[in-house]
Design an enzyme around this catalytic site. Structure first.
Site, PDB file in Angstrom:
ATOM      1  N   ARG A 278       0.865  -1.175   0.000  1.00  0.00           N
ATOM      2  CA  ARG A 278       0.000   0.000   0.000  1.00  0.00           C
ATOM      3  C   ARG A 278       0.903   1.227   0.000  1.00  0.00           C
ATOM      4  NH1 ARG A 278      -2.084  -3.400   4.220  1.00  0.00           N
ATOM      5  NH2 ARG A 278      -4.163  -4.241   3.731  1.00  0.00           N
TER       6      ARG A 278
ATOM      7  N   LYS B 212      -2.075  -1.880   8.053  1.00  0.00           N
ATOM      8  CA  LYS B 212      -3.206  -1.264   8.740  1.00  0.00           C
ATOM      9  C   LYS B 212      -3.233  -1.691  10.199  1.00  0.00           C
ATOM     10  CE  LYS B 212      -6.320  -0.689   4.803  1.00  0.00           C
ATOM     11  NZ  LYS B 212      -7.639  -1.016   4.238  1.00  0.00           N
TER      12      LYS B 212
ATOM     13  N   HIS C   3      -2.049   2.164  -5.849  1.00  0.00           N
ATOM     14  CA  HIS C   3      -2.742   0.910  -5.545  1.00  0.00           C
ATOM     15  C   HIS C   3      -2.864   0.013  -6.776  1.00  0.00           C
ATOM     16  CE1 HIS C   3      -4.414  -0.542  -1.804  1.00  0.00           C
ATOM     17  NE2 HIS C   3      -5.377  -1.155  -2.455  1.00  0.00           N
TER      18      HIS C   3
ATOM     19  N   ARG D  62      -0.328  -2.602  -6.689  1.00  0.00           N
ATOM     20  CA  ARG D  62      -0.677  -3.654  -5.732  1.00  0.00           C
ATOM     21  C   ARG D  62      -1.655  -4.644  -6.364  1.00  0.00           C
ATOM     22  NH1 ARG D  62      -1.024  -4.739  -0.059  1.00  0.00           N
ATOM     23  NH2 ARG D  62      -3.139  -5.113   0.710  1.00  0.00           N
TER      24      ARG D  62
ATOM     25  N   HIS E 252      -3.858  -9.223   4.205  1.00  0.00           N
ATOM     26  CA  HIS E 252      -5.309  -9.246   4.382  1.00  0.00           C
ATOM     27  C   HIS E 252      -5.678 -10.204   5.508  1.00  0.00           C
ATOM     28  CE1 HIS E 252      -6.006  -7.946  -0.073  1.00  0.00           C
ATOM     29  NE2 HIS E 252      -5.841  -6.914   0.720  1.00  0.00           N
TER      30      HIS E 252
ATOM     31  N   TYR F 260      -9.035  -8.924  -5.694  1.00  0.00           N
ATOM     32  CA  TYR F 260      -7.905  -8.587  -6.556  1.00  0.00           C
ATOM     33  C   TYR F 260      -7.724  -9.594  -7.683  1.00  0.00           C
ATOM     34  CZ  TYR F 260      -6.390  -5.412  -2.843  1.00  0.00           C
ATOM     35  OH  TYR F 260      -6.333  -4.411  -1.919  1.00  0.00           O
TER      36      TYR F 260
END
Length: 298
Positions: A148, A172, A244, A247, A270, A279
């Protein structure tokens, strides 16, 4: 109870108890601020403890006039979380958002770049300029490690474990993971840090950040977007791309070349495999190739 006071408490809860990133907390706060602004314009005196479901329904009814369905769904979800917090803290006995439904939205398939387009973008970098080697290392890392943009700008020298072929990434909620890094990626990072970065005068407090601007400070998210935008214009790319996009391309190309979905999930950081699946939009030609190659009847 005033809205801004409880909002400050909620932000503290999101940071300390939930461990969310500054960007996530900011987005939650902005969504709640939209409700506060609506109440102000409506001359409403309802506070967080007493606000009624009917008032919230009117707020939700007004949302389509200013935001798209995806943003509407995010705001409604954020408000549900906010009122759940009020219930948890015994400020309310009920969540007035419980029966308010979000708009139905389909999953948006992410845009990707082909390997040819990625090579063209990297080839368009002017290596004669001081920032050239840095920008090449940035694109190689975005694509080579699937980071990211926030993870990229926060990458530090102390996160590079090149002897083990890994980098440590802070994602995150400050959750850390180790992502493998290729020889090519290491090569361009080393060129930048040993040939360019070493000659940079670095601001106090920014010594450990890998990617620096001309003033010797940590790069911003906006700067990464600008770099990519200019490169896309330089090659005449007819796609609306962002950091992004690299990614998305990282994940899609790995899947197309036979990588395991669980491994991709770990590299992307994730929590849920469902998030990773969005994705994985492989084209029909590739699916047909997989069928022909692996089905026993073929």
């Amino acid at each position: 109870m005033k809205w801004n006071d409880i909002l400050n408490d909620y932000e503290h809860y999101l940071k300390i108890e939930r461990g969310l990133s500054e960007n996530s907390i900011k987005n939650y706060s902005l969504d709640i601020q939209k409700l506060i602004n609506f109440l102000t314009l409506s001359n409403s005196t309802e506070n967080p403890k007493k606000i009624e479901k009917e008032t919230l329904q009117q707020f939700v009814y007004e949302l389509p006039k200013t935001v798209n369905p995806r943003s509407q769904a995010r705001i409604i979800s954020g408000l549900k979380g906010f009122f759940n917090y009020l219930v948890f803290e015994d400020y309310r006995d009920d969540n007035p958002m419980d029966l308010i439904e979000s708009p139905k939205i389909g999953r948006k398939l992410p845009d990707t770049l082909s390997t040819v387009e990625i090579n063209e973008l990297i080839a368009a970098i002017d290596l004669s300029k001081p920032e050239g080697e840095r920008n090449r290392a940035i694109l190689e890392t975005l694509y080579g490690c699937g980071l990211r943009v926030s993870e990229l700008i926060n990458l530090k020298l102390s996160d590079l474990y090149f002897d083990e072929d890994f980098i440590r990434v802070t994602g995150k909620g400050n959750k850390q993971r180790f992502v493998p890094i290729s020889k090519v990626n290491k090569k361009y990072i080393d060129l930048y840090r040993k040939e360019v970065r070493i000659h940079r005068k670095i601001e106090v407090g920014h010594e450990d950040f890998l990617f620096l601007n001309r003033r010797g400070k940590q790069l911003t998210r906006a700067m990464i977007f600008t770099i990519i935008k200019h490169l896309a214009e330089a090659i005449g790319l007819q796609k609306n791309i962002s950091p992004h996009t690299f990614r998305h391309s990282f994940a899609t190309h790995l899947l197309e070349n036979g990588a395991d979905l669980r491994a991709i999930q770990q590299m992307l950081g994730h929590e849920s495999i469902t998030t990773t699946e969005v994705y994985m939009h492989v084209n029909r030609t590739h699916l047909a190739k997989v069928l022909n190659e692996f089905h026993p009847r073929n």
